[in-house]
Design a protein around this motif. Sequence first.
Motif, PDB file in Angstrom:
ATOM      1  N   SER A  32       1.123   1.042 -13.568  1.00  0.00           N
ATOM      2  CA  SER A  32       2.199   1.304 -12.616  1.00  0.00           C
ATOM      3  C   SER A  32       3.515   1.555 -13.349  1.00  0.00           C
ATOM      4  N   LEU A  51       0.814  -1.214   0.000  1.00  0.00           N
ATOM      5  CA  LEU A  51       0.000   0.000   0.000  1.00  0.00           C
ATOM      6  C   LEU A  51       0.849   1.266   0.000  1.00  0.00           C
ATOM      7  N   ARG A  52       2.017   1.206   0.593  1.00  0.00           N
ATOM      8  CA  ARG A  52       2.886   2.393   0.563  1.00  0.00           C
ATOM      9  C   ARG A  52       3.339   2.689  -0.867  1.00  0.00           C
ATOM     10  N   LYS A  68      -0.074   3.531  -5.903  1.00  0.00           N
ATOM     11  CA  LYS A  68      -0.661   4.874  -5.978  1.00  0.00           C
ATOM     12  C   LYS A  68      -1.672   4.931  -7.116  1.00  0.00           C
ATOM     13  N   HIS A  69      -2.923   4.732  -6.786  1.00  0.00           N
ATOM     14  CA  HIS A  69      -3.986   4.784  -7.785  1.00  0.00           C
ATOM     15  C   HIS A  69      -5.243   5.299  -7.100  1.00  0.00           C
ATOM     16  N   PRO A  70      -6.031   6.131  -7.785  1.00  0.00           N
ATOM     17  CA  PRO A  70      -7.232   6.698  -7.139  1.00  0.00           C
ATOM     18  C   PRO A  70      -8.239   5.656  -6.670  1.00  0.00           C
ATOM     19  N   CYS A  74      -9.423  -2.513  -0.996  1.00  0.00           N
ATOM     20  CA  CYS A  74      -8.717  -2.527   0.275  1.00  0.00           C
ATOM     21  C   CYS A  74      -8.397  -3.967   0.673  1.00  0.00           C
ATOM     22  N   LEU A 120      -5.522   4.696   7.305  1.00  0.00           N
ATOM     23  CA  LEU A 120      -5.981   4.516   5.928  1.00  0.00           C
ATOM     24  C   LEU A 120      -7.038   5.546   5.551  1.00  0.00           C
ATOM     25  N   GLU A 121      -7.273   5.627   4.252  1.00  0.00           N
ATOM     26  CA  GLU A 121      -8.349   6.442   3.703  1.00  0.00           C
ATOM     27  C   GLU A 121      -9.698   5.956   4.248  1.00  0.00           C
ATOM     28  N   GLU A 176      -5.752   4.408   0.049  1.00  0.00           N
ATOM     29  CA  GLU A 176      -4.464   5.057   0.325  1.00  0.00           C
ATOM     30  C   GLU A 176      -4.036   4.808   1.765  1.00  0.00           C
ATOM     31  N   PHE A 228      -2.061   6.309   4.615  1.00  0.00           N
ATOM     32  CA  PHE A 228      -1.557   7.631   4.992  1.00  0.00           C
ATOM     33  C   PHE A 228      -0.384   7.575   5.963  1.00  0.00           C
ATOM     34  N   LYS A 230     -12.607   1.847  -3.916  1.00  0.00           N
ATOM     35  CA  LYS A 230     -11.283   1.785  -3.302  1.00  0.00           C
ATOM     36  C   LYS A 230     -11.033   0.332  -2.913  1.00  0.00           C
TER      37      LYS A 230
END
Length: 468
Positions: A432, A70-71, A74-76, A162, A100-101, A80, A82, A160
């Motif tokens: 990616s 997860l770090r 990077k994708h919408p 997860c 997390l988001e 994410e 944090f 998202k």
Amino acid sequence: MRKGLNMNQFSDWEVGEDYELVKILGSGSYGQVASAVFKPNGKKVAIKKMDGVFDDEVDCKRILREVTLLRRLKHPYVVELFDLIEPKDHSNFDTLYVVLELAESDLKKVIKSAIHLQLKHIQLVVYNLFCAVRYLHSANVLHRDLKPANILVNEDCSVKICDFGLARSIAGVESASLLLNASKRFVNNDDEEMKTDDNHEDVQFKNVEPAQMHHQDQSNKQLQEEIKSTAEQSEQDKRKEMTKRLIKTKDLRKNMKRELTGHVVTRWYRAPELILLEKEYGPAIDVWSVGCIFAELLGMMKESAPTYLDRRPLFPGKSCFPLSPEKNPSAEKSGFPFSTNDQLAVIFEVIGSPNEEDKSFVTDSKAVEYLQAFPKREKVDLSTIYPGAGEEAIDLLHKILVFNPYFRISIDDCLEHTFFKKLRKPEKEQTSTESIAFDWEKEHLDKAKLRAYFIDEIMHFKAAKNMQ
């Protein structure tokens, strides 16, 4: 702490000065999740508290794999990460706080709610989901546990993905190589040729007389039929060629060292190759899972189920031989325990029994015998289950729910399918820039090494905050 909250529920939480805990959102075997506020900017976040992180090496490596992935992802449409909150004692901590988001809901809750979805909502959710999965695969990452509960969703239909606890980098994994290189395999490629630009349709026929237009229309139909016939013939030839390759490489694939775990993906969303314990699997397992989710969303249309109580997953198996067999099977066929609720039996009730070509990827002779024990079933027209879905949605679903992973539609071809024609946006389909791999993946890691890797991840976030 905010007024009116039960402070005792957070008495053993240590999240530092930057976070204000709000309420518990859920709990499970992993620990607890709470909503919180990042006080420096007021951003709402979710904090996952995991206790006893180092109690089990396998579980600990899964958590390490998840936070490391997860770090770097990077994708919408991927949740994410944090922050990883720094523990007071670097040498002895056994609780991890992952920030997390925060999303409004998840697909499991949406499916269980009383709301109905229209086809346009389903299109957008599934398109966004395919975009996210394509991004993961471009980084050589398989999620391996895609299901409604692991898809966070917002009111605008953005998703998202997860819970990457079972995700795995397959960079350098020999047994996944053939499947990785089998993109754009067995799908009619006439969609691109047959596309029409709606914005220019009036210009194209502006100076054509009605009689000429009728003739033009008849010619177009004839051409499209010829293209479709040629494409279908081409698909059959490709299947035959791939079947020959699979038969030729059967011993090689059978004798490969198992590098990927077989017992992954929640039962109802588990692809046939995983059920049959194939050593070689790849991106096609995630495609199958998305197909099962897609079907469940189509079941939210009013035409499919009058009320939310009538909704059901497409493949609700209650056992899965040999991974999680029924405890007291009532029948036996060809020496194998048999149940009509077994996962493969439930799948075959919908997609039909596999023929010899379909079974050509199976390497284990016992698995082949097991498949022969199932009673013959015919393929079901999915439009009878989802009458409001429309021709394009049903066509895509049929191409996803294919027994042989080498014949299953690829992610790229899913995105190019006419079902998503009006939704496609290049910025959503980003790939990616790196292939993600971990040096520690094949190491034996004791607690000291595992702690050191977690501290390394935590320090990445600390350094980033110090630079702000």
